[in-house]
Motif scaffolding. Structure first.
Motif, PDB file in Angstrom:
ATOM      1  N   MET A 184      39.859  53.521  60.628  1.00 30.61           N
ATOM      2  CA  MET A 184      38.628  53.536  59.851  1.00 30.61           C
ATOM      3  C   MET A 184      38.878  53.115  58.403  1.00 30.61           C
ATOM      4  N   ILE A 185      40.056  53.423  57.872  1.00 30.48           N
ATOM      5  CA  ILE A 185      40.405  52.988  56.520  1.00 30.48           C
ATOM      6  C   ILE A 185      40.436  51.463  56.452  1.00 30.48           C
ATOM      7  N   ILE A 186      41.091  50.828  57.424  1.00 26.49           N
ATOM      8  CA  ILE A 186      41.188  49.366  57.436  1.00 26.49           C
ATOM      9  C   ILE A 186      39.824  48.738  57.708  1.00 26.49           C
ATOM     10  N   ALA A 187      39.065  49.304  58.660  1.00 26.04           N
ATOM     11  CA  ALA A 187      37.752  48.750  58.995  1.00 26.04           C
ATOM     12  C   ALA A 187      36.816  48.786  57.789  1.00 26.04           C
ATOM     13  N   PHE A 318      39.517  50.955  66.063  1.00 21.60           N
ATOM     14  CA  PHE A 318      39.183  49.834  65.172  1.00 21.60           C
ATOM     15  C   PHE A 318      38.359  48.796  65.930  1.00 21.60           C
ATOM     16  N   ALA A 319      38.798  48.466  67.143  1.00 22.08           N
ATOM     17  CA  ALA A 319      38.095  47.470  67.950  1.00 22.08           C
ATOM     18  C   ALA A 319      36.692  47.937  68.312  1.00 22.08           C
ATOM     19  N   LEU A 320      36.546  49.213  68.673  1.00 19.10           N
ATOM     20  CA  LEU A 320      35.230  49.740  69.019  1.00 19.10           C
ATOM     21  C   LEU A 320      34.270  49.672  67.836  1.00 19.10           C
ATOM     22  N   TYR A 321      34.783  49.985  66.671  1.00 19.83           N
ATOM     23  CA  TYR A 321      33.949  49.964  65.464  1.00 19.83           C
ATOM     24  C   TYR A 321      33.507  48.539  65.123  1.00 19.83           C
ATOM     25  N   MET A 322      34.453  47.616  65.097  1.00 17.53           N
ATOM     26  CA  MET A 322      34.157  46.259  64.653  1.00 17.53           C
ATOM     27  C   MET A 322      33.344  45.456  65.664  1.00 17.53           C
ATOM     28  N   THR A 323      33.452  45.804  66.942  1.00 17.23           N
ATOM     29  CA  THR A 323      32.749  45.033  67.972  1.00 17.23           C
ATOM     30  C   THR A 323      31.453  45.693  68.431  1.00 17.23           C
ATOM     31  N   GLN A 324      31.066  46.797  67.799  1.00 19.68           N
ATOM     32  CA  GLN A 324      29.746  47.355  68.101  1.00 19.68           C
ATOM     33  C   GLN A 324      28.722  46.245  67.818  1.00 19.68           C
ATOM     34  N   PRO A 325      27.818  45.943  68.732  1.00 15.87           N
ATOM     35  CA  PRO A 325      26.956  44.757  68.613  1.00 15.87           C
ATOM     36  C   PRO A 325      26.270  44.568  67.264  1.00 15.87           C
ATOM     37  N   PHE A 326      25.632  45.610  66.740  1.00 18.45           N
ATOM     38  CA  PHE A 326      24.940  45.477  65.453  1.00 18.45           C
ATOM     39  C   PHE A 326      25.937  45.240  64.327  1.00 18.45           C
ATOM     40  N   MET A 327      27.067  45.967  64.347  1.00 21.85           N
ATOM     41  CA  MET A 327      28.085  45.765  63.321  1.00 21.85           C
ATOM     42  C   MET A 327      28.650  44.351  63.394  1.00 21.85           C
ATOM     43  N   LEU A 328      28.877  43.850  64.615  1.00 19.05           N
ATOM     44  CA  LEU A 328      29.402  42.498  64.779  1.00 19.05           C
ATOM     45  C   LEU A 328      28.442  41.467  64.200  1.00 19.05           C
ATOM     46  N   ILE A 329      27.151  41.658  64.411  1.00 17.66           N
ATOM     47  CA  ILE A 329      26.137  40.741  63.865  1.00 17.66           C
ATOM     48  C   ILE A 329      26.174  40.746  62.339  1.00 17.66           C
ATOM     49  N   VAL A 330      26.249  41.949  61.760  1.00 18.74           N
ATOM     50  CA  VAL A 330      26.277  42.065  60.295  1.00 18.74           C
ATOM     51  C   VAL A 330      27.546  41.432  59.733  1.00 18.74           C
ATOM     52  N   MET A 331      28.685  41.666  60.383  1.00 23.70           N
ATOM     53  CA  MET A 331      29.945  41.079  59.936  1.00 23.70           C
ATOM     54  C   MET A 331      29.887  39.551  59.983  1.00 23.70           C
TER      55      MET A 331
END
Length: 347
Positions: A184-187, A318-331
């Motif tokens: 979570m720190i890196i994300a 880390f992968a679960l956080y970054m690839t959550q669909p809404f988060m992925l769209i925002v990123m």
């Protein structure tokens, strides 16, 4: 539902909440970008004057930071009202670590941020040379008028350190820090970097974000990261004011080096001040390198973090956080905006 499944479900939910907060910021950003010129024109009719431009910038920052971020915090609190998420105010306390340890890591964070900034500059210079392109960066020019200087100082040394730290460290990181440590720190640190949507700032801000999340995790307080942000921005704002007062930022630095040198020579006191600040940054980097080597060799326990939810690996979280669909769209949106601006686009 087993523990692993529950952790995955909750992490994805909170990643979506963080993504919603980030998207809310960008909606406010573009709404305020539209509103502030209209409000400025009601006060200063001459839209081509420096007074109008300075007032527009001032109104923009006031609406974005104290108003916009406060609304985001209220929405976040409303969303998490019935949960056990810590309140933002719970991080407004004295650091749990000793003053010596806290001060040392504030300095190490500042040094790491400068190291990342210079590394990024070298990296992108090489990239431009190899690809034969010229990337566009956000201007650091400041209007040399008193109002322009005051606006720059308030925005960069007051608003940004306070509201950005409350947003990224206390809200976004605070919302997910219970799931994991390094993940979570890196994300959240990476998010802080790409959120700037300005390629020269990405690596520097990402490193600062990672170290600042680390500081919050270790100290339980947001004040150390606020101090880091304040010092780093104060040096940058002072440099911007000094350079802008000479007119050195108005031309193309790649093609007007002789003119830039002449402008500096015409302002010897400012030239000396700039050189001293550059020397100070170099000293910070040298001392930082020495301190970091000592910390790695003699105080490795400083880097240790509490293990949380070990049912899932840090990589998986880390992968679960970054690839959550809404988060992925925002990123992807923020990455696209960064690339668009780097190629000369304006939004």
């Amino acid at each position: 539902m087993n523990d692993k499944t529950e952790i995955k479900k909750n992490l994805k939910r909170d990643a979506a909440i963080n993504a919603a907060m980030l998207m809310m910021f960008w909606l406010f950003y573009y709404l305020i970008s539209y509103i502030s010129p209209e409000l400025s024109e009601l006060i200063v009719k001459d839209t081509g004057s420096s007074a109008y431009e300075n007032l527009n910038i001032f109104i923009f920052y006031v609406l974005l930071y104290p108003v916009g971020f406060s609304l985001i915090f209220l929405v976040y609190r409303k969303i998490t009202k019935n949960t056990e998420k810590p309140k933002i105010t719970s991080y407004l306390k004295k650091p749990a670590t000793s003053p010596g340890w806290t001060a040392k890591w504030i300095f190490l964070t500042i040094g790491a941020s400068y190291a990342a900034s210079y590394s990024s500059a070298i990296l992108f210079l090489l990239l431009e040379a190899l690809l034969g392109i010229r990337l566009s960066a956000a201007t650091m020019q400041t209007d040399p008028s008193l109002f322009g200087i005051i606006t720059t100082l308030i925005a960069t040394t007051v608003f940004a350190p306070v509201f950005e730290e409350l947003f990224f460290r206390c809200t976004l990181f605070g919302n997910v820090r219970s799931y994991g440590t390094s993940s979570m720190i890196i994300a959240c640190g990476f998010t802080f970097g790409i959120w700037h949507a300005n390629y020269p700032q990405f690596l520097m801000a990402a490193v600062m974000g990672i170290c600042s999340c680390f500081l919050l995790e270790k100290t339980g307080s947001v004040f150390p990261s606020m101090i880091v942000h304040f010092i780093f921005n104060s040096i940058g704002a002072t440099m911007s004011v000094l350079l802008s007062s000479t007119g050195i930022l108005q031309g193309d630095p790649m093609t007007q080096s002789e003119e830039m040198t002449a402008q500096l020579m015409e302002n010897p006191l400012i030239c000396i001040a700039i050189l001293l600040m550059c020397l100070m940054v170099i000293v910070i980097l040298v001392v930082w390198l020495v301190f970091m080597i000592i910390e790695i060799t003699d105080h490795r326990e400083s880097f240790c973090l509490e293990k949380k939810n070990t049912e899932l690996s840090e990589k998986k979280k880390f992968a679960l956080y970054m690839t959550q669909p809404f988060m992925l769209i925002v990123m992807l949106f923020m990455l696209g905006l960064t690339i668009y601006r780097a190629l000369g686009g304006e939004m």
